[in-house]
Design a protein around this motif. Structure first.
Motif, PDB file in Angstrom:
ATOM      1  N   LYS A  91       0.834  -1.207   0.000  1.00 42.36           N
ATOM      2  CA  LYS A  91       0.000   0.000   0.000  1.00 42.36           C
ATOM      3  C   LYS A  91       0.866   1.252   0.000  1.00 42.36           C
ATOM      4  O   LYS A  91       0.568   2.234  -0.689  1.00 42.36           O
ATOM      5  N   ALA A  92       1.954   1.226   0.790  1.00 44.11           N
ATOM      6  CA  ALA A  92       2.852   2.378   0.846  1.00 44.11           C
ATOM      7  C   ALA A  92       3.501   2.626  -0.512  1.00 44.11           C
ATOM      8  O   ALA A  92       3.626   3.772  -0.945  1.00 44.11           O
ATOM      9  N   PHE A  93       3.897   1.572  -1.197  1.00 36.11           N
ATOM     10  CA  PHE A  93       4.489   1.724  -2.533  1.00 36.11           C
ATOM     11  C   PHE A  93       3.502   2.408  -3.470  1.00 36.11           C
ATOM     12  O   PHE A  93       3.875   3.285  -4.240  1.00 36.11           O
ATOM     13  N   ALA A  98       5.876   4.725  -5.550  1.00 36.50           N
ATOM     14  CA  ALA A  98       7.145   4.013  -5.604  1.00 36.50           C
ATOM     15  C   ALA A  98       7.141   2.892  -6.641  1.00 36.50           C
ATOM     16  O   ALA A  98       8.162   2.265  -6.868  1.00 36.50           O
ATOM     17  N   VAL A  99       6.008   2.656  -7.240  1.00 34.13           N
ATOM     18  CA  VAL A  99       5.923   1.635  -8.288  1.00 34.13           C
ATOM     19  C   VAL A  99       6.094   2.346  -9.621  1.00 34.13           C
ATOM     20  O   VAL A  99       5.192   3.013 -10.088  1.00 34.13           O
ATOM     21  N   GLN A 100       7.253   2.215 -10.196  1.00 34.22           N
ATOM     22  CA  GLN A 100       7.512   2.876 -11.486  1.00 34.22           C
ATOM     23  C   GLN A 100       7.016   1.930 -12.579  1.00 34.22           C
ATOM     24  O   GLN A 100       5.834   1.809 -12.789  1.00 34.22           O
ATOM     25  N   CYS A 101       7.909   1.220 -13.220  1.00 27.27           N
ATOM     26  CA  CYS A 101       7.467   0.238 -14.220  1.00 27.27           C
ATOM     27  C   CYS A 101       6.999  -1.035 -13.522  1.00 27.27           C
ATOM     28  O   CYS A 101       6.296  -1.838 -14.097  1.00 27.27           O
ATOM     29  N   GLY A 102       7.399  -1.201 -12.274  1.00 23.72           N
ATOM     30  CA  GLY A 102       6.966  -2.349 -11.485  1.00 23.72           C
ATOM     31  C   GLY A 102       7.909  -3.528 -11.516  1.00 23.72           C
ATOM     32  O   GLY A 102       7.728  -4.472 -10.757  1.00 23.72           O
ATOM     33  N   TYR A 141      15.145   6.725  -6.411  1.00 22.65           N
ATOM     34  CA  TYR A 141      14.732   6.076  -5.178  1.00 22.65           C
ATOM     35  C   TYR A 141      13.930   6.959  -4.227  1.00 22.65           C
ATOM     36  O   TYR A 141      13.531   6.502  -3.177  1.00 22.65           O
ATOM     37  N   ILE A 142      13.714   8.207  -4.565  1.00 24.13           N
ATOM     38  CA  ILE A 142      13.058   9.113  -3.623  1.00 24.13           C
ATOM     39  C   ILE A 142      11.675   8.618  -3.241  1.00 24.13           C
ATOM     40  O   ILE A 142      11.347   8.529  -2.061  1.00 24.13           O
ATOM     41  N   GLN A 143      10.862   8.260  -4.209  1.00 22.74           N
ATOM     42  CA  GLN A 143       9.519   7.761  -3.885  1.00 22.74           C
ATOM     43  C   GLN A 143       9.588   6.441  -3.130  1.00 22.74           C
ATOM     44  O   GLN A 143       8.791   6.185  -2.232  1.00 22.74           O
ATOM     45  N   ILE A 144      10.533   5.606  -3.492  1.00 26.58           N
ATOM     46  CA  ILE A 144      10.668   4.309  -2.826  1.00 26.58           C
ATOM     47  C   ILE A 144      11.030   4.513  -1.361  1.00 26.58           C
ATOM     48  O   ILE A 144      10.403   3.956  -0.469  1.00 26.58           O
TER      49      ILE A 144
END
Length: 161
Positions: A91-93, A98-102, A141-144
């Protein structure tokens, strides 16, 4: 030559024959059809293949399949609840983008889970260290990291399952 392997996969007992030269990644994807675990570099450098074995995050592309005899293996498929509800880390991702291409996400999520299971309140350095073996090729990595830092609150307020 093949051997029979018995282990626990995502909470369920599994018994499967595997060739001696197979890695855990190949067993999961080709032998058992669990394709959530990704193959990236194939040499343990990118972390796309990360799974949790007996509580530790490991690169399944390097882990000999025969060595999981009697172990407890968690893949991304086993993280969500039985009713399909996402785990708080997942959920946080989603919430923090934080999920870019996945492609790297399953490995990132499982590395974070292994960390939070050991230490529910890691500091920033511990988070960065735990995710250092996982490479994101999309944007960075900022969103992650945002999804896992204490300021994010999402992971930290929900008990880790």
């Amino acid at each position: 030559m093949k051997s029979l392997i018995r282990f626990k996969l995502n909470g369920h007992e599994v018994e499967v024959e595997a060739p001696h030269h197979w890695t855990l990644l190949r067993l999961l994807r080709e032998g058992l059809g669990y394709t959530g675990t990704k193959e990236g570099c194939g040499s343990g450098e990118c972390g796309a293949c990360t799974v949790i074995v007996d509580g530790l995050s490991v690169n399944s592309c390097l882990y000999p399949a025969l060595e999981i005899e009697g172990c407890d293996v968690l893949t991304i498929e086993g993280l969500a609840l039985e009713d399909g509800e996402l785990h708080p880390i997942q959920k946080a991702f989603v919430e923090y983008g934080a999920v870019q291409c996945g492609y790297c996400s399953p490995g990132m999520v499982l590395s974070a889970k292994a960390l939070l299971d050991r230490n529910p309140h890691p500091d920033e350095e511990e988070i960065r260290h735990a995710l250092a073996g996982n490479i994101c090729r999309c944007t960075g990595y900022i969103q992650i990291y945002s999804g896992f830092e204490p300021s994010g609150h999402v992971v930290w307020e929900d008990p880790v399952q």
